[in-house]
Design an enzyme around this catalytic site. Structure first.
Site, PDB file in Angstrom:
ATOM      1  N   ASN A  78     -14.837   3.464  -1.079  1.00 23.18           N
ATOM      2  CA  ASN A  78     -13.752   2.514  -0.623  1.00 23.18           C
ATOM      3  C   ASN A  78     -13.439   2.813   0.812  1.00 23.18           C
ATOM      4  O   ASN A  78     -12.312   1.851   1.487  1.00 23.18           O
ATOM      5  CB  ASN A  78     -12.529   2.761  -1.491  1.00 23.18           C
ATOM      6  N   ILE A  85     -10.038   1.014   5.019  1.00 18.14           N
ATOM      7  CA  ILE A  85     -10.066   1.400   3.829  1.00 18.14           C
ATOM      8  C   ILE A  85      -9.648   0.099   2.876  1.00 18.14           C
ATOM      9  O   ILE A  85      -9.206  -0.801   3.360  1.00 18.14           O
ATOM     10  CB  ILE A  85      -8.413   2.191   3.560  1.00 18.14           C
ATOM     11  N   CYS A  86     -10.418   0.067   1.812  1.00 13.46           N
ATOM     12  CA  CYS A  86     -10.251  -1.157   0.852  1.00 13.46           C
ATOM     13  C   CYS A  86      -9.504  -0.459  -0.352  1.00 13.46           C
ATOM     14  O   CYS A  86      -9.780   0.305  -1.143  1.00 13.46           O
ATOM     15  CB  CYS A  86     -11.856  -1.435   0.284  1.00 13.46           C
ATOM     16  N   HIS A  87      -8.203  -1.033  -0.188  1.00 11.62           N
ATOM     17  CA  HIS A  87      -7.057  -0.635  -1.061  1.00 11.62           C
ATOM     18  C   HIS A  87      -6.104  -1.692  -1.324  1.00 11.62           C
ATOM     19  O   HIS A  87      -5.619  -2.518  -0.332  1.00 11.62           O
ATOM     20  CB  HIS A  87      -6.258   0.535  -0.625  1.00 11.62           C
TER      21      HIS A  87
END
Length: 190
Positions: A78, A85-87
């Site tokens: 992620n 950041i993939c969040h």
């Protein structure tokens, strides 16, 4: 005005009651640029690592989420090679879960949790995600290796633990006029 007072409160809270394994501070005197460090969690491939992040607080904060990215290289499905950041907590609805009631501390804590429990179904790095899903041992080995190479602080030298002047003068007063054999300063690895 709302951004400044809220950030001031949040930074105060982060300095007095930081979440376990997380530190955050201002860059110089700029309230919109922060740095954070997250300690890799025990039992994860990131254990023993210290990961630095850059945080940019937008003008419309808290109505827009802060922008965060890793400055320390990390092998994670992620998090991409440039640290993005993939969040969900870092995106606005409808695709994201950011809301003004969240704060920098809670987002950093959720990133710490993401490090411990990657989400391979919403990856930024498809190849690492595939590896995580189908060859977890290889993923763990590579993530540990990256942590050792990029996030573990190396012992770069020796620091001098020579007593400061206040300590020395206190010792002199305590011993009165009597001459005292002073031990040579001890060296400690950092």
């Amino acid at each position: 005005m709302q951004k400044a007072s809220r950030l001031k409160r949040e930074l105060q809270m982060l300095s007095t009651e930081p979440p376990p394994g997380i530190t955050c501070w201002q860059v110089e005197e700029r309230m919109d640029e922060l740095r954070a460090q997250i300690v890799g969690g025990a039992g994860t491939p990131y254990e023993g690592g210290l990961f630095s992040l850059e945080i940019t607080v937008p003008e419309r904060y808290p109505f827009e989420p802060p922008k965060m990215r890793f400055l320390t290289a990390i092998y994670h499905p992620n998090i991409d090679n440039s640290g993005r950041i993939c969040h969900d907590a870092l995106k606005l609805p409808p695709k994201g879960a950011w809301r003004p009631s969240l704060n920098i501390s809670t987002v950093l804590t959720s990133i710490q949790l993401l490090m411990a429990e990657p989400n391979p179904d919403d990856p930024l790095m498809a190849d690492i995600s595939s590896e995580f899903k189908y060859n977890k041992l290889l993923f763990m080995e590579k993530a540990r290796k990256w942590t050792q190479e990029h996030a573990v602080q190396k012992n770069m030298g020796v620091t001098d633990n020579t007593p400061d002047q206040k300590t020395l003068s206190h010792k002199r007063r305590a011993s009165g006029t009597q001459q005292e054999a002073v031990e040579p300063p001890k060296k400690t690895c950092v």
